[in-house]
Design a protein around this motif. Structure first.
Motif, short mmCIF file in Angstrom:
data_model
loop_
_atom_site.label_atom_id
_atom_site.label_comp_id
_atom_site.label_asym_id
_atom_site.label_seq_id
_atom_site.Cartn_x
_atom_site.Cartn_y
_atom_site.Cartn_z
N UNK A 54 4.16 -33.45 -28.92
CA UNK A 54 5.41 -33.01 -28.82
C UNK A 54 6.26 -31.87 -30.23
N UNK A 55 5.93 -31.68 -30.92
CA UNK A 55 6.46 -31.42 -31.81
C UNK A 55 7.03 -29.43 -31.81
N UNK A 56 5.57 -29.34 -31.42
CA UNK A 56 5.02 -28.04 -31.52
C UNK A 56 5.92 -27.58 -30.45
N UNK A 57 5.45 -28.31 -28.89
CA UNK A 57 6.16 -27.58 -28.24
C UNK A 57 7.61 -27.51 -28.03
N UNK A 58 8.41 -28.47 -29.06
CA UNK A 58 9.96 -27.94 -29.08
C UNK A 58 10.17 -27.02 -29.58
N UNK A 116 10.64 -18.88 -29.90
CA UNK A 116 10.00 -17.71 -28.77
C UNK A 116 11.34 -18.13 -28.55
N UNK A 117 12.01 -18.42 -27.93
CA UNK A 117 13.72 -17.44 -27.84
C UNK A 117 13.91 -16.63 -29.16
N UNK A 118 14.10 -17.17 -30.50
CA UNK A 118 14.40 -16.14 -31.56
C UNK A 118 13.87 -14.83 -31.69
#
Length: 91
Positions: A43-47, A53-55
């Motif tokens: 869950x942490x890696x997904x968030x 990715x956005x950065x």
């Protein structure tokens, strides 16, 4: 939303771990107030991955242009987007 007292982390770790795996993050309270959130590594890696990715995409885009925005321009655009989303949901 799964809310449990922080003492469950010590006294019922197995149950908390099972809740995290089966139901997602568990919100822990201390003296009736929010203290922390427990989530699985996945869950942490997904968030975190989504943010990273956005950065990365923003860094690549910034490298291809000299156009820059002020703080006020950026947050004004965000506020408009949030306001638009709220208005669309009201319809």
């Amino acid at each position: 939303m799964n809310i449990r007292p922080i003492s469950d982390l010590r006294n019922k770790y197995g149950e908390v771990e099972k809740d995290v795996r089966e139901s997602g993050p568990v919100f822990l309270t201390k003296n009736g107030y929010g203290s922390m959130v427990v989530m699985s590594m996945e869950q942490f890696e997904h968030i975190n991955g989504s943010v990273e990715d956005a950065l990365d995409a923003a860094d690549k885009q910034a490298a291809t242009t000299t156009q820059r925005y002020t703080h006020d321009e950026v947050f004004s655009s965000i506020r408009k987007g949030l306001s638009y989303g709220r208005d669309a949901r009201a319809l």
